[in-house]
Scaffold this motif. Structure first.
Motif, PDB file in Angstrom:
ATOM      1  N   ARG A  47       0.820  -1.215   0.000  1.00 16.06           N
ATOM      2  CA  ARG A  47       0.000   0.000   0.000  1.00 16.06           C
ATOM      3  C   ARG A  47       0.855   1.267   0.000  1.00 16.06           C
ATOM      4  N   ALA A  48       2.140   1.102  -0.241  1.00 16.82           N
ATOM      5  CA  ALA A  48       3.096   2.217  -0.355  1.00 16.82           C
ATOM      6  C   ALA A  48       3.225   3.032   0.932  1.00 16.82           C
ATOM      7  N   VAL A  49       3.103   2.378   2.082  1.00 17.89           N
ATOM      8  CA  VAL A  49       3.316   3.050   3.365  1.00 17.89           C
ATOM      9  C   VAL A  49       4.821   3.143   3.587  1.00 17.89           C
ATOM     10  N   PRO A  50       5.332   4.321   3.998  1.00 18.40           N
ATOM     11  CA  PRO A  50       6.770   4.472   4.225  1.00 18.40           C
ATOM     12  C   PRO A  50       7.299   3.500   5.284  1.00 18.40           C
ATOM     13  N   GLY A  51       8.548   3.099   5.134  1.00 22.22           N
ATOM     14  CA  GLY A  51       9.181   2.149   6.037  1.00 22.22           C
ATOM     15  C   GLY A  51       9.171   2.585   7.482  1.00 22.22           C
ATOM     16  N   GLU A  52       9.382   3.870   7.746  1.00 18.65           N
ATOM     17  CA  GLU A  52       9.386   4.370   9.120  1.00 18.65           C
ATOM     18  C   GLU A  52       8.015   4.201   9.761  1.00 18.65           C
ATOM     19  N   GLU A  53       6.960   4.432   8.978  1.00 11.49           N
ATOM     20  CA  GLU A  53       5.602   4.275   9.493  1.00 11.49           C
ATOM     21  C   GLU A  53       5.284   2.798   9.743  1.00 11.49           C
ATOM     22  N   ILE A  54       5.721   1.928   8.855  1.00 13.83           N
ATOM     23  CA  ILE A  54       5.523   0.490   9.039  1.00 13.83           C
ATOM     24  C   ILE A  54       6.216   0.039  10.319  1.00 13.83           C
ATOM     25  N   ALA A  55       7.433   0.503  10.530  1.00 10.23           N
ATOM     26  CA  ALA A  55       8.188   0.140  11.733  1.00 10.23           C
ATOM     27  C   ALA A  55       7.425   0.554  12.985  1.00 10.23           C
ATOM     28  N   ILE A  57       4.169   0.974  13.296  1.00 10.16           N
ATOM     29  CA  ILE A  57       2.939   0.194  13.409  1.00 10.16           C
ATOM     30  C   ILE A  57       3.213  -1.209  13.946  1.00 10.16           C
ATOM     31  N   VAL A  58       4.243  -1.865  13.432  1.00  9.64           N
ATOM     32  CA  VAL A  58       4.493  -3.257  13.853  1.00  9.64           C
ATOM     33  C   VAL A  58       5.448  -3.371  15.031  1.00  9.64           C
ATOM     34  N   GLY A  59       6.046  -2.262  15.460  1.00 17.89           N
ATOM     35  CA  GLY A  59       6.882  -2.284  16.656  1.00 17.89           C
ATOM     36  C   GLY A  59       8.292  -2.801  16.439  1.00 17.89           C
ATOM     37  N   VAL A  60       8.868  -2.458  15.295  1.00 20.04           N
ATOM     38  CA  VAL A  60      10.255  -2.820  15.008  1.00 20.04           C
ATOM     39  C   VAL A  60      10.998  -1.565  14.579  1.00 20.04           C
ATOM     40  N   THR A  61      12.293  -1.690  14.348  1.00 18.18           N
ATOM     41  CA  THR A  61      13.058  -0.547  13.873  1.00 18.18           C
ATOM     42  C   THR A  61      12.891  -0.410  12.359  1.00 18.18           C
ATOM     43  N   PRO A  62      13.081   0.798  11.824  1.00 16.10           N
ATOM     44  CA  PRO A  62      13.028   0.966  10.370  1.00 16.10           C
ATOM     45  C   PRO A  62      14.034   0.054   9.656  1.00 16.10           C
ATOM     46  N   ARG A  63      15.179  -0.166  10.280  1.00 14.35           N
ATOM     47  CA  ARG A  63      16.180  -1.045   9.668  1.00 14.35           C
ATOM     48  C   ARG A  63      15.636  -2.460   9.456  1.00 14.35           C
ATOM     49  N   THR A  64      14.844  -2.943  10.413  1.00 11.13           N
ATOM     50  CA  THR A  64      14.240  -4.265  10.273  1.00 11.13           C
ATOM     51  C   THR A  64      13.305  -4.300   9.073  1.00 11.13           C
ATOM     52  N   VAL A  65      12.495  -3.270   8.900  1.00 10.66           N
ATOM     53  CA  VAL A  65      11.584  -3.206   7.743  1.00 10.66           C
ATOM     54  C   VAL A  65      12.386  -3.201   6.453  1.00 10.66           C
ATOM     55  N   TRP A  66      13.456  -2.418   6.391  1.00 12.43           N
ATOM     56  CA  TRP A  66      14.280  -2.373   5.175  1.00 12.43           C
ATOM     57  C   TRP A  66      14.909  -3.735   4.899  1.00 12.43           C
ATOM     58  N   ARG A  67      15.324  -4.426   5.961  1.00 15.36           N
ATOM     59  CA  ARG A  67      15.902  -5.762   5.778  1.00 15.36           C
ATOM     60  C   ARG A  67      14.860  -6.731   5.228  1.00 15.36           C
ATOM     61  N   TRP A  68      13.651  -6.714   5.822  1.00 15.40           N
ATOM     62  CA  TRP A  68      12.578  -7.582   5.321  1.00 15.40           C
ATOM     63  C   TRP A  68      12.302  -7.306   3.849  1.00 15.40           C
ATOM     64  N   ARG A  69      12.274  -6.028   3.490  1.00 15.00           N
ATOM     65  CA  ARG A  69      12.019  -5.677   2.082  1.00 15.00           C
ATOM     66  C   ARG A  69      13.136  -6.187   1.180  1.00 15.00           C
ATOM     67  N   SER A  70      14.380  -6.038   1.613  1.00 16.13           N
ATOM     68  CA  SER A  70      15.511  -6.482   0.783  1.00 16.13           C
ATOM     69  C   SER A  70      15.528  -7.996   0.631  1.00 16.13           C
TER      70      SER A  70
END
Length: 77
Positions: A47-55, A57-70
């Protein structure tokens, strides 16, 4: 998914209704399993939500979201 992840119950269970509700409402929720966090992050990414916002919402760091995406969200596959 590795053998280690297969024996971890937090990777094996996800309430799909809860995941969809969180993605739709894009609101922070506590008590998600690791698998639910990845599924929510994947849904919010679609849904094109920015990584910082996803982090947030789910209670993780932005780095974790970027890692999951990669990794292409392999854990949830």
């Amino acid at each position: 998914m590795s053998a280690w992840h297969k024996i971890r119950p937090t990777w094996q269970t996800a309430d799909e209704y809860d995941v969809e509700l969180i993605v739709r409402e894009a609101r922070p929720v506590e008590g998600l399993t690791r698998l639910e966090r990845v599924l929510v992050a994947r849904g919010l990414t679609e849904r094109a939500v920015p990584g910082e916002e996803i982090a947030r919402i789910v209670g993780v760091t932005p780095r974790t979201v970027w890692r999951w995406r990669s990794e292409g969200f392999r854990q949830a596959a």
